[in-house]
Design an enzyme around this catalytic site. Structure first.
Site, PDB file in Angstrom:
ATOM      1  N   LYS A 197       0.861  -1.184   0.000  1.00 18.11           N
ATOM      2  CA  LYS A 197       0.000   0.000   0.000  1.00 18.11           C
ATOM      3  C   LYS A 197       0.892   1.226   0.000  1.00 18.11           C
ATOM      4  O   LYS A 197       1.709   1.414   0.905  1.00 18.11           O
ATOM      5  CB  LYS A 197      -0.913  -0.019   1.222  1.00 18.11           C
ATOM      6  CG  LYS A 197      -1.717   1.264   1.367  1.00 18.11           C
ATOM      7  CD  LYS A 197      -2.784   1.172   2.425  1.00 18.11           C
ATOM      8  CE  LYS A 197      -3.443   2.528   2.622  1.00 18.11           C
ATOM      9  NZ  LYS A 197      -4.521   2.500   3.614  1.00 18.11           N
ATOM     10  N   ARG A 219       1.362  10.308   5.689  1.00 21.97           N
ATOM     11  CA  ARG A 219       1.438   8.876   5.992  1.00 21.97           C
ATOM     12  C   ARG A 219       2.734   8.243   5.491  1.00 21.97           C
ATOM     13  O   ARG A 219       2.854   7.028   5.426  1.00 21.97           O
ATOM     14  CB  ARG A 219       0.258   8.160   5.339  1.00 21.97           C
ATOM     15  CG  ARG A 219      -1.104   8.660   5.752  1.00 21.97           C
ATOM     16  CD  ARG A 219      -2.057   7.490   5.886  1.00 21.97           C
ATOM     17  NE  ARG A 219      -3.459   7.830   5.836  1.00 21.97           N
ATOM     18  CZ  ARG A 219      -4.128   8.463   6.794  1.00 21.97           C
ATOM     19  NH1 ARG A 219      -3.495   8.899   7.867  1.00 21.97           N
ATOM     20  NH2 ARG A 219      -5.416   8.688   6.670  1.00 21.97           N
ATOM     21  N   GLU A 235       6.964  -6.565   1.183  1.00 19.76           N
ATOM     22  CA  GLU A 235       5.795  -6.379   2.065  1.00 19.76           C
ATOM     23  C   GLU A 235       4.788  -7.512   1.860  1.00 19.76           C
ATOM     24  O   GLU A 235       4.229  -8.049   2.812  1.00 19.76           O
ATOM     25  CB  GLU A 235       5.108  -5.040   1.757  1.00 19.76           C
ATOM     26  CG  GLU A 235       5.841  -3.814   2.274  1.00 19.76           C
ATOM     27  CD  GLU A 235       5.547  -3.531   3.744  1.00 19.76           C
ATOM     28  OE1 GLU A 235       4.836  -4.322   4.388  1.00 19.76           O
ATOM     29  OE2 GLU A 235       6.030  -2.504   4.244  1.00 19.76           O
ATOM     30  N   LYS A 250      -2.368  -1.568  -3.700  1.00 20.28           N
ATOM     31  CA  LYS A 250      -3.186  -0.359  -3.677  1.00 20.28           C
ATOM     32  C   LYS A 250      -2.319   0.870  -3.822  1.00 20.28           C
ATOM     33  O   LYS A 250      -1.301   0.950  -3.136  1.00 20.28           O
ATOM     34  CB  LYS A 250      -3.918  -0.321  -2.331  1.00 20.28           C
ATOM     35  CG  LYS A 250      -4.770   0.900  -2.105  1.00 20.28           C
ATOM     36  CD  LYS A 250      -5.359   0.861  -0.729  1.00 20.28           C
ATOM     37  CE  LYS A 250      -6.024   2.195  -0.481  1.00 20.28           C
ATOM     38  NZ  LYS A 250      -6.244   2.463   0.894  1.00 20.28           N
TER      39      LYS A 250
END
Ligand code: PBG
Length: 326
Positions: A197, A219, A235, A250
């Site tokens: 993500k 973020r 990841e 995403k």
């Protein structure tokens, strides 16, 4: 010897030929509809930056889920907008929090006919808008956050979620949630990990939909740097090793390379999230008559499948299901 001339156009002559040889098709079974439910409203509220998307009341949510079931859409992912936000996001694990209330009602309404996924994060629930517990210096405390994700997972599964979908990008979140679910008697609840993500600017309209303003910072300390593809793969592999049943990339269209690499590396089901900004760009251009919205949507969502995704989370789910037929 005469070599035949290569003539690929032979197979493009008729619609039936094209259908016969199509390598990829988007099907209704590939669609997951993201839905928003907001506490304390009497009427559904439109989200201006996502034309056609609303914040639902629990009652209107029930109606929408029945409609999606009728269209044959197999799954939805639910996001909650609480009336009260606090520093820890405690409404995310309150058994009477909005998502838990909605999950119980939906489970009663549609049983197992529609897969109920719950986004598992706290940014919709915290007053500062970050995806976890903040330290004094404003950074997100990874391990303290894992403990509240565990509570949220248990609350969601107890309320009837078939799938918990952790989206906060804390290290170790999948293992933490898996052990919490198992320990609380929810071994059957599956995990869809938002695995790769990225810290994308394409989430802008979503933050309108869930009334999130990030008070300070961004973020980038937990979501991935969009310059990195190999990192996305590590990841994903970590999440699979931690027990993810399904993984997700995403956003979708800007990350087709990550989807393709992930497909080549793992055998668990792979989803991709065609996010709010991707939807909004199509909707806005279509409203002006600059592009054919449904055609561009179909092309993009099919590209996501062509890259290797098994299913797509998309705000076009109902519209696509209508076009494609059940
Ligand atoms: C986090 C979450 C976000 C989205 C899904 N889950 C926002 C974020 O990470 O900032 C974005 C989805 C979209 O843009 O459609 N709870």
């Amino acid at each position: 010897m005469v070599f035949p001339q290569h003539r690929p156009r032979r197979l493009r002559r008729t619609a039936a030929l094209r259908r016969l040889v199509a390598e990829t098709s988007l099907r209704v079974d590939d669609l997951v509809a993201p839905l928003f439910v907001r506490q304390g409203i009497d009427e559904p509220q439109p989200v201006p930056s996502l034309p056609g998307v609303v914040q639902h009341t629990v009652a209107s949510l029930r109606g929408e889920v029945q409609r999606l079931r009728g269209l044959g859409v197999p799954a939805l992912i639910l996001f909650g907008v609480p009336a009260r936000k606090d520093a820890e996001g405690s409404e995310a694990w309150n058994p009477d929090g909005i998502v838990q209330v909605a999950l119980r009602e939906l489970r009663e309404e549609v049983g197992d006919d529609v897969v109920l996924m719950a986004d598992l994060c706290v940014d919709e629930y915290t007053d500062h808008g970050h995806c976890g517990i903040l330290r004094a210096d404003g950074s997100v405390d990874n391990d303290a956050t894992l403990a509240i994700y565990q509570q949220a997972a248990i609350a969601q599964a107890a309320a009837g979620a078939h799938v918990c979908a952790p989206s906060g990008m804390m290290d170790g979140q999948v293992a933490a949630i898996r052990s919490a679910l198992d320990g609380a008697g929810h071994a059957d609840a599956a995990i869809l990990a938002y695995a790769a993500k990225y810290a994308s600017a394409l989430y802008g309209p979503f933050r309108d939909a869930v009334d999130v303003t990030i008070r300070s910072g961004d973020r980038k300390g937990y979501q991935q740097d969009w310059r990195n593809a190999r990192e996305g793969l590590s990841e994903v592999l970590a999440d699979v090793a931690e027990g993810a049943d399904m993984v997700m990339v995403k956003p979708a269209v800007t990350y087709l390379d990550v989807i393709a690499r992930t497909r080549a590396a793992v055998s668990v089901p792979l989803g991709a999230y065609h996010v709010s900004g991707e939807y909004a760009m199509i909707a806005a251009a279509a409203q002006r008559g600059w592009i054919d919205g449904p055609a561009v949507a179909l092309e993009q969502l099919t590209a996501v499948k062509r890259a290797g995704a098994d299913f797509v989370l998309t705000y076009f789910a109902a519209e696509m299901a209508q076009t494609l037929g059940g």
